[in-house]
Design an enzyme around this catalytic site. Sequence first.
Site, PDB file in Angstrom:
ATOM      1  N   PRO A   6       0.725  -1.255   0.000  1.00 24.85           N
ATOM      2  CA  PRO A   6       0.000   0.000   0.000  1.00 24.85           C
ATOM      3  C   PRO A   6       0.761   1.318   0.000  1.00 24.85           C
ATOM      4  CG  PRO A   6      -0.036  -1.022   2.176  1.00 24.85           C
ATOM      5  CD  PRO A   6       1.081  -1.563   1.374  1.00 24.85           C
ATOM      6  N   GLU A   7       1.593   1.600  -0.956  1.00 26.13           N
ATOM      7  CA  GLU A   7       2.039   2.986  -1.121  1.00 26.13           C
ATOM      8  C   GLU A   7       1.214   3.559  -2.259  1.00 26.13           C
ATOM      9  OE1 GLU A   7       6.271   3.676  -0.878  1.00 26.13           O
ATOM     10  OE2 GLU A   7       6.572   1.753   0.097  1.00 26.13           O
ATOM     11  N   LYS A 158      12.312  22.193   8.544  1.00 26.38           N
ATOM     12  CA  LYS A 158      12.257  20.950   9.327  1.00 26.38           C
ATOM     13  C   LYS A 158      13.586  20.597   9.962  1.00 26.38           C
ATOM     14  CE  LYS A 158       8.049  19.558   7.870  1.00 26.38           C
ATOM     15  NZ  LYS A 158       6.934  19.318   8.770  1.00 26.38           N
TER      16      LYS A 158
END
Length: 280
Positions: A6-7, A158
């Site tokens: 599931p990416e 970030k």
Amino acid sequence: MEEKMPELPEVETVRRGLSALITDKKITKVTLIYPKIIQGDTQTFVKEMTGRTFKEIDRRGKYLLFRLSDGLTMVSHLRMEGKYSVKENNEPLDKHTHVVFDLVDGMQLRYNDVRKFGRMQIVKTGTEVQLSSLQKLGPEPTPETFLIDDFYQELQKKKKVIKTALLDQTIVAGLGNIYVDEVLWMTKIHPETKCFDITYQQAKEMHDNIILELNRAIKAHGTTIFTFSGVNAQIGSFQNELNVYGKKGEPCPRCQTPLEKIVVGQRGTHFCPNCQQLAK
DNA sequence: AATGATGTTAGAGA
DNA sequence: CTCTCTAACATCAT
């Protein structure tokens, strides 16, 4: 070779495959075998889904948005191992089938999930963007929505390392553990590089590689057959296209240095110690 | 046999 | 707000 799910590219493949099988099919019955898969009130979920008709399926990041008649949307996330399949209602259920949607034509849409991490919920169409999970998603990785200047600015702000930042879905949506490792290898950036240390030029290359790699994966999955039983990978599927993920000890495809595996942010991380060096 | 790792993310706590 | 760590769960490899 078992298919990893599931990416973003895999979710997109499921979206396309499933669309062909359930669009315009009415739901006659909903069975919750393991109700914890449903977020919110389970009885409401069953009541609202029953009698509705599946319309188109959209996608946002790794979330599937099943549009239904009467202005409703089922939001579904496969998490680690969620899988959908469409089978005849007389076929025995799999051990890990947790939700079953009976359709008018004697078929069933089934949700399987060995680890039971996947979630689905029903909302009014349009309000899904207000869900905290969807609200925090960064742009879709397309040239139109994922803008290099914004990407660079976000990175500058970030303090965490790039691998962790790309996984958290807020800077850009859709990358998971496999494609983050692949993109960082392609861009020759060490996974533990602090975001604020990444140059504009590197950000530009990474940005282009993210779009390129996810599209390449979607295209490769395009040769995948979505049968009634689920997604069937064709022989020699995308597994063979990976350069570093799951290849610890194998030679780097670029420089032949043995690939290494380390832990970054509690996630297994594959990289080439020669091509991807930490600037210090 | 027990421990650790597995594709993800929400939520708690710092 | 940002960041880090853990829990949710079953299975497989070591």
